[in-house]
Design a protein around this motif. Structure first.
Motif, PDB file in Angstrom:
ATOM      1  N   ILE A   1      74.667  12.059  74.457  1.00  0.00           N
ATOM      2  CA  ILE A   1      74.382  13.365  73.859  1.00  0.00           C
ATOM      3  C   ILE A   1      73.450  13.265  72.655  1.00  0.00           C
ATOM      4  O   ILE A   1      72.918  14.269  72.208  1.00  0.00           O
ATOM      5  CB  ILE A   1      75.684  14.099  73.456  1.00  0.00           C
ATOM      6  CG1 ILE A   1      76.464  13.280  72.438  1.00  0.00           C
ATOM      7  CG2 ILE A   1      76.520  14.427  74.672  1.00  0.00           C
ATOM      8  CD1 ILE A   1      77.598  14.046  71.787  1.00  0.00           C
ATOM      9  N   SER A   2      73.233  12.066  72.126  1.00  0.00           N
ATOM     10  CA  SER A   2      72.380  11.936  70.940  1.00  0.00           C
ATOM     11  C   SER A   2      70.891  11.852  71.281  1.00  0.00           C
ATOM     12  O   SER A   2      70.057  11.884  70.386  1.00  0.00           O
ATOM     13  CB  SER A   2      72.797  10.721  70.101  1.00  0.00           C
ATOM     14  OG  SER A   2      72.625   9.536  70.831  1.00  0.00           O
ATOM     15  N   PHE A   3      70.562  11.779  72.557  1.00  0.00           N
ATOM     16  CA  PHE A   3      69.159  11.762  72.973  1.00  0.00           C
ATOM     17  C   PHE A   3      68.641  13.194  73.050  1.00  0.00           C
ATOM     18  O   PHE A   3      69.315  14.068  73.590  1.00  0.00           O
ATOM     19  CB  PHE A   3      69.004  11.107  74.358  1.00  0.00           C
ATOM     20  CG  PHE A   3      69.272   9.641  74.364  1.00  0.00           C
ATOM     21  CD1 PHE A   3      68.226   8.739  74.230  1.00  0.00           C
ATOM     22  CD2 PHE A   3      70.555   9.154  74.506  1.00  0.00           C
ATOM     23  CE1 PHE A   3      68.460   7.376  74.244  1.00  0.00           C
ATOM     24  CE2 PHE A   3      70.802   7.792  74.515  1.00  0.00           C
ATOM     25  CZ  PHE A   3      69.755   6.907  74.380  1.00  0.00           C
ATOM     26  N   GLU A   4      67.466  13.419  72.504  1.00  0.00           N
ATOM     27  CA  GLU A   4      66.842  14.733  72.603  1.00  0.00           C
ATOM     28  C   GLU A   4      65.849  14.690  73.763  1.00  0.00           C
ATOM     29  O   GLU A   4      64.709  14.256  73.602  1.00  0.00           O
ATOM     30  CB  GLU A   4      66.152  15.083  71.293  1.00  0.00           C
ATOM     31  CG  GLU A   4      67.122  15.294  70.149  1.00  0.00           C
ATOM     32  CD  GLU A   4      66.432  15.722  68.875  1.00  0.00           C
ATOM     33  OE1 GLU A   4      65.328  16.302  68.948  1.00  0.00           O
ATOM     34  OE2 GLU A   4      67.004  15.454  67.816  1.00  0.00           O
ATOM     35  N   LEU A   5      66.320  15.134  74.913  1.00  0.00           N
ATOM     36  CA  LEU A   5      65.504  15.071  76.120  1.00  0.00           C
ATOM     37  C   LEU A   5      65.124  16.477  76.575  1.00  0.00           C
ATOM     38  O   LEU A   5      65.914  17.408  76.435  1.00  0.00           O
ATOM     39  CB  LEU A   5      66.282  14.351  77.234  1.00  0.00           C
ATOM     40  CG  LEU A   5      66.720  12.922  76.903  1.00  0.00           C
ATOM     41  CD1 LEU A   5      67.606  12.377  78.014  1.00  0.00           C
ATOM     42  CD2 LEU A   5      65.517  12.030  76.687  1.00  0.00           C
TER      43      LEU A   5
END
Length: 113
Positions: free
Chosen positions: A52-56
């Motif tokens: 969830i910490s990836f900004e995709l």
């Protein structure tokens, strides 16, 4: 590569052993811009990151697909820590299987390795 996080019993994910990692699978996984971004983020000093910490720029279900492709190709290792699915780049194993490949891909992306 063992991780230091705690794994919840019964919530283990399948990963290929180092000897099972195939060049064509790794190259196919790295050919997608979103997956390449995930690998680049992990390579930039983030040893373990929650999905969830990836900004995709994709939906959650599409993001899940991209992480699965990377895991099944042997590019990342994933495990559960509580309710979070953590990801770690399998740098050492990839270097042993395909010397210089990951470094070359990351340099082409402008990532300092």
């Amino acid at each position: 590569m063992p991780h230091t996080g705690r794994t919840s019993p019964g919530r283990q994910l399948e990963h290929p052993q180092a000897a099972q990692i195939r060049l064509e699978s790794v190259l196919s996984a790295l050919a997608d811009p979103v997956r390449l971004r995930i690998v680049s983020d992990l390579a930039q000093g983030h040893e373990d990151m929650a999905c969830i910490s990836f900004e995709l720029p994709v939906s959650k279900s599409t993001s899940t697909h991209h992480f699965r492709v990377l895991r099944e190709a042997g590019v990342i290792r994933q495990y559960y820590e509580g309710t979070s699915r953590m990801s770690r780049l399998r740098s050492q194993e990839l270097e042993e299987c395909f010397p210089g490949l990951l470094e070359a891909v990351l340099r082409a992306q402008g990532v300092q390795v």
